[in-house]
Write an enzyme that holds these catalytic residues in place. Structure first.
Site, PDB file in Angstrom:
ATOM      1  N   LEU A 113     -39.202 -22.794  14.081  1.00  0.00           N
ATOM      2  CA  LEU A 113     -37.707 -22.802  14.047  1.00  0.00           C
ATOM      3  C   LEU A 113     -37.093 -21.541  14.447  1.00  0.00           C
ATOM      4  CD1 LEU A 113     -36.559 -24.954  11.048  1.00  0.00           C
ATOM      5  CD2 LEU A 113     -36.327 -25.760  13.686  1.00  0.00           C
TER       6      LEU A 113
ATOM      7  N   HIS B 181     -47.852 -20.977   6.842  1.00  0.00           N
ATOM      8  CA  HIS B 181     -47.829 -22.357   6.165  1.00  0.00           C
ATOM      9  C   HIS B 181     -49.219 -22.586   5.979  1.00  0.00           C
ATOM     10  CE1 HIS B 181     -43.330 -22.518   5.816  1.00  0.00           C
ATOM     11  NE2 HIS B 181     -43.543 -22.135   7.094  1.00  0.00           N
TER      12      HIS B 181
ATOM     13  N   ASP C 181     -42.259 -13.172  14.380  1.00  0.00           N
ATOM     14  CA  ASP C 181     -42.011 -14.275  13.767  1.00  0.00           C
ATOM     15  C   ASP C 181     -42.921 -15.209  12.821  1.00  0.00           C
ATOM     16  OD1 ASP C 181     -40.210 -15.763  11.766  1.00  0.00           O
ATOM     17  OD2 ASP C 181     -39.853 -17.397  13.528  1.00  0.00           O
TER      18      ASP C 181
ATOM     19  N   ALA D 262     -42.327 -25.599   9.046  1.00  0.00           N
ATOM     20  CA  ALA D 262     -41.854 -24.912  10.383  1.00  0.00           C
ATOM     21  C   ALA D 262     -42.390 -23.503  10.412  1.00  0.00           C
ATOM     22  CB  ALA D 262     -40.394 -25.063  10.836  1.00  0.00           C
TER      23      ALA D 262
ATOM     24  N   HIS E 203     -43.034 -12.707   8.614  1.00  0.00           N
ATOM     25  CA  HIS E 203     -42.938 -13.155   7.160  1.00  0.00           C
ATOM     26  C   HIS E 203     -44.593 -12.965   6.676  1.00  0.00           C
ATOM     27  CE1 HIS E 203     -39.480 -15.655   7.891  1.00  0.00           C
ATOM     28  NE2 HIS E 203     -39.841 -15.690   8.953  1.00  0.00           N
ATOM     29  N   LEU E 204     -44.648 -12.225   5.358  1.00  0.00           N
ATOM     30  CA  LEU E 204     -45.623 -11.927   4.850  1.00  0.00           C
ATOM     31  C   LEU E 204     -46.085 -12.943   3.623  1.00  0.00           C
ATOM     32  CD1 LEU E 204     -45.685  -7.893   4.832  1.00  0.00           C
ATOM     33  CD2 LEU E 204     -46.981  -9.457   6.445  1.00  0.00           C
ATOM     34  N   ARG E 205     -44.919 -13.394   3.054  1.00  0.00           N
ATOM     35  CA  ARG E 205     -44.838 -14.331   1.817  1.00  0.00           C
ATOM     36  C   ARG E 205     -45.216 -13.388   1.067  1.00  0.00           C
ATOM     37  NH1 ARG E 205     -42.432 -17.787   4.932  1.00  0.00           N
ATOM     38  NH2 ARG E 205     -43.604 -19.162   6.179  1.00  0.00           N
TER      39      ARG E 205
ATOM     40  N   LYS F  75     -30.568  -9.899   6.312  1.00  0.00           N
ATOM     41  CA  LYS F  75     -30.769 -11.068   7.071  1.00  0.00           C
ATOM     42  C   LYS F  75     -29.871 -12.138   6.568  1.00  0.00           C
ATOM     43  CE  LYS F  75     -33.195 -14.022   9.609  1.00  0.00           C
ATOM     44  NZ  LYS F  75     -34.475 -14.092   9.603  1.00  0.00           N
TER      45      LYS F  75
ATOM     46  N   HIS G  81     -40.079  -8.496  13.038  1.00  0.00           N
ATOM     47  CA  HIS G  81     -39.875  -9.649  12.359  1.00  0.00           C
ATOM     48  C   HIS G  81     -40.878 -10.434  11.981  1.00  0.00           C
ATOM     49  CE1 HIS G  81     -36.983 -13.423  11.844  1.00  0.00           C
ATOM     50  NE2 HIS G  81     -38.307 -13.679  11.571  1.00  0.00           N
TER      51      HIS G  81
ATOM     52  N   ASN H 212     -37.297 -14.295   2.739  1.00  0.00           N
ATOM     53  CA  ASN H 212     -37.039 -15.535   2.242  1.00  0.00           C
ATOM     54  C   ASN H 212     -38.075 -16.154   1.339  1.00  0.00           C
ATOM     55  OD1 ASN H 212     -38.701 -15.615   4.545  1.00  0.00           O
ATOM     56  ND2 ASN H 212     -38.072 -17.753   5.210  1.00  0.00           N
TER      57      ASN H 212
ATOM     58  N   HIS I 117     -35.677 -14.118  17.052  1.00  0.00           N
ATOM     59  CA  HIS I 117     -36.382 -15.175  17.784  1.00  0.00           C
ATOM     60  C   HIS I 117     -35.692 -16.027  18.581  1.00  0.00           C
ATOM     61  CE1 HIS I 117     -34.774 -17.118  13.959  1.00  0.00           C
ATOM     62  NE2 HIS I 117     -35.734 -16.504  13.331  1.00  0.00           N
TER      63      HIS I 117
ATOM     64  N   HIS J 177     -30.656 -15.563  11.762  1.00  0.00           N
ATOM     65  CA  HIS J 177     -31.309 -16.652  12.146  1.00  0.00           C
ATOM     66  C   HIS J 177     -30.182 -17.421  12.897  1.00  0.00           C
ATOM     67  CE1 HIS J 177     -34.147 -19.915  12.065  1.00  0.00           C
ATOM     68  NE2 HIS J 177     -33.158 -20.603  12.239  1.00  0.00           N
TER      69      HIS J 177
HETATM   70  C1  NCD Z   1     -39.807 -19.102   9.094  1.00  0.00           C
HETATM   71  C2  NCD Z   1     -40.723 -19.552   7.813  1.00  0.00           C
HETATM   72  O1  NCD Z   1     -41.614 -20.382   7.595  1.00  0.00           O
HETATM   73  O2  NCD Z   1     -40.204 -18.681   6.909  1.00  0.00           O
HETATM   74  N1  NCD Z   1     -40.019 -20.419   9.703  1.00  0.00           N
HETATM   75  C3  NCD Z   1     -40.242 -20.415  11.227  1.00  0.00           C
HETATM   76  O3  NCD Z   1     -40.190 -21.581  11.835  1.00  0.00           O
HETATM   77  N2  NCD Z   1     -39.727 -19.267  12.058  1.00  0.00           N
HETATM   78  C4  NCD Z   1     -38.502 -19.223   8.805  1.00  0.00           C
HETATM   79  C5  NCD Z   1     -37.689 -18.673  10.101  1.00  0.00           C
HETATM   80  O4  NCD Z   1     -37.667 -17.465  10.450  1.00  0.00           O
HETATM   81  O5  NCD Z   1     -36.939 -19.574  10.566  1.00  0.00           O
HETATM   82 ZN    ZN Z   2     -38.615 -15.729  10.710  1.00  0.00          ZN
END
Ligand code: NCD
Ligand code: ZN
Length: 356
Positions: free
Chosen positions: A230, A262, A258, A274, A19-21, A110, A17, A45, A185, A147
């Site tokens: 989150l 940001h 996770d 978050a 997030h690479l953006r 997802k 899990h 996302n 998560h 989620h």
């Molecule tokens: C994640 C994100 O920033 O894409 N943020 C987080 O707090 N975990 C989204 C997610 O997995 O809830």
């Molecule tokens: Zn996530």
């Protein structure tokens, strides 16, 4: 195994899990992830989200371009295998799922309840409207990643995961008894107990921050935006149970960072985003957490075996060595457009590091 263990070689881990953006963010996130992990499950996302196989293929190609443009060692580049996910919306079709199952690159789907977290506005508003899609997932043995938080305004943020278990997940499990599900998560003992009570087709990922911290770290002595993610950090008793199950050797619980970047100015703000960023230091973080309860010998299962087993994939063949030599987590990394990225535990010293 004893407390005195100072070096640990484990099979190469995967991150189930992350997030690479997208676009220029990938120049930072991809080499960080690929330096430690072979397979990573890439969250969908983006803006706009990854909704079908064409989107997933194009996103994967952008990730691979940034991998090849990086100065990461050739053997790490060759080993990196981003596995894609589709973002379930109210408009996802059975055909989208069938194409995903045949694609060879989509590993899971997802579900974000609409409004639950970063870029989740397109998420599902009514689970009951997705029955045919869930049936297709079940038929094709494609896991549903959740989620797991309800999103109604009146529900207290600290109760949202438990309410999801009781009100949503319990229903999904009854209606789709063989659907493979990952509660992503997890943050509460309620979620750990729920997963433990189900068959082996229900599993959970656990982040480093939920193993190492609780809401006091977030809120006592001043608000610490880099601990804000989150689902939100819960009380210490939940943290302890998560650490118990993660280090228990039970294959239902496996690694999912996770890691959710940001830019620093978006987190240190009146309305901060978050997400905790941990891609580059995840293994020393997990090693520190496991070692804190004398269970470093359980790290390999959690990090390198159980996730692959759940997804029906072979375990990796290469290895990585962790060593009990302190490392300092960088204060920040350069991020795109001149911004910076502040990692989890920025500037602090971890007892474990990755052996060069
Ligand atoms: C994640 C994100 O920033 O894409 N943020 C987080 O707090 N975990 C989204 C997610 O997995 O809830
Ligand atoms: Zn996530």
């Amino acid at each position: 195994m004893t407390d005195s263990m100072t070096e640990l070689t484990i099979l190469q881990p995967d991150d189930w899990h992350i997030h690479l953006r997208d676009d220029s963010a990938l120049a930072t996130t991809v080499p960080h992830a690929a330096s430690s992990f072979n397979r990573v499950i890439c969250m969908p996302n983006l803006v706009p989200p990854v909704k079908n196989v064409d989107d997933a293929r194009a996103y994967r190609a952008r990730i691979m371009e940034h991998l090849q443009a990086s100065d990461l060692a050739a053997e790490r580049q060759a080993a990196f295998d981003p596995r894609m996910t589709l973002y379930l919306t109210d408009r996802t079709t059975v055909q989208d799922i069938e194409m995903a199952a045949q694609s060879g690159i989509v590993q899971a789907v997802k579900l974000y309840p609409a409004g639950a977290t970063t870029n989740s506005a397109d998420g599902v508003t009514d689970i009951n409207a997705c029955v045919d899609v869930f049936e297709a997932l079940e038929r094709h043995n494609l896991p549903l990643l959740l989620h797991g938080e309800v999103t109604q305004n009146h529900v207290d943020i600290f109760d949202r995961e438990k309410r999801f278990l009781d009100e949503v997940l319990a229903q999904i499990i009854i209606k789709f008894p063989t659907l493979k599900i990952v509660m992503e998560h997890i943050t509460t003992s309620d979620a750990a107990d729920f997963v433990l009570a189900q068959g082996n087709h229900i599993a959970a990922t656990i982040t480093p921050q939920h193993l190492m911290f609780n809401r006091n770290h977030l809120l006592v002595g001043g608000i610490k935006p880099h601990f804000y993610c989150l689902p939100i950090l819960k009380r210490e008793s939940h943290q302890k149970v998560l650490l118990d199950v993660a280090t228990s050797g039970n294959p239902k619980f496996f690694l999912g960072t996770d890691s959710a970047p940001h830019a620093t100015d978006k987190k240190e703000a009146a309305c901060g985003c978050a997400g905790c960023y941990s891609a580059a230091t995840a293994l020393p973080l997990y090693a520190t957490a496991f070692d804190s309860v004398g269970k470093i010998d359980k790290l390999e299962g959690f990090a390198s075996r159980f996730g692959a087993q759940f997804y029906g994939l072979p375990v990796n063949e290469s290895t990585i060595t962790l060593i009990k030599t302190p490392m300092q987590v960088p204060a920040g990394y350069p991020y795109f457009d001149g911004s910076s990225l502040t990692p989890l535990m920025a500037g602090e010293t971890l007892p474990w590091s990755i052996k060069a």
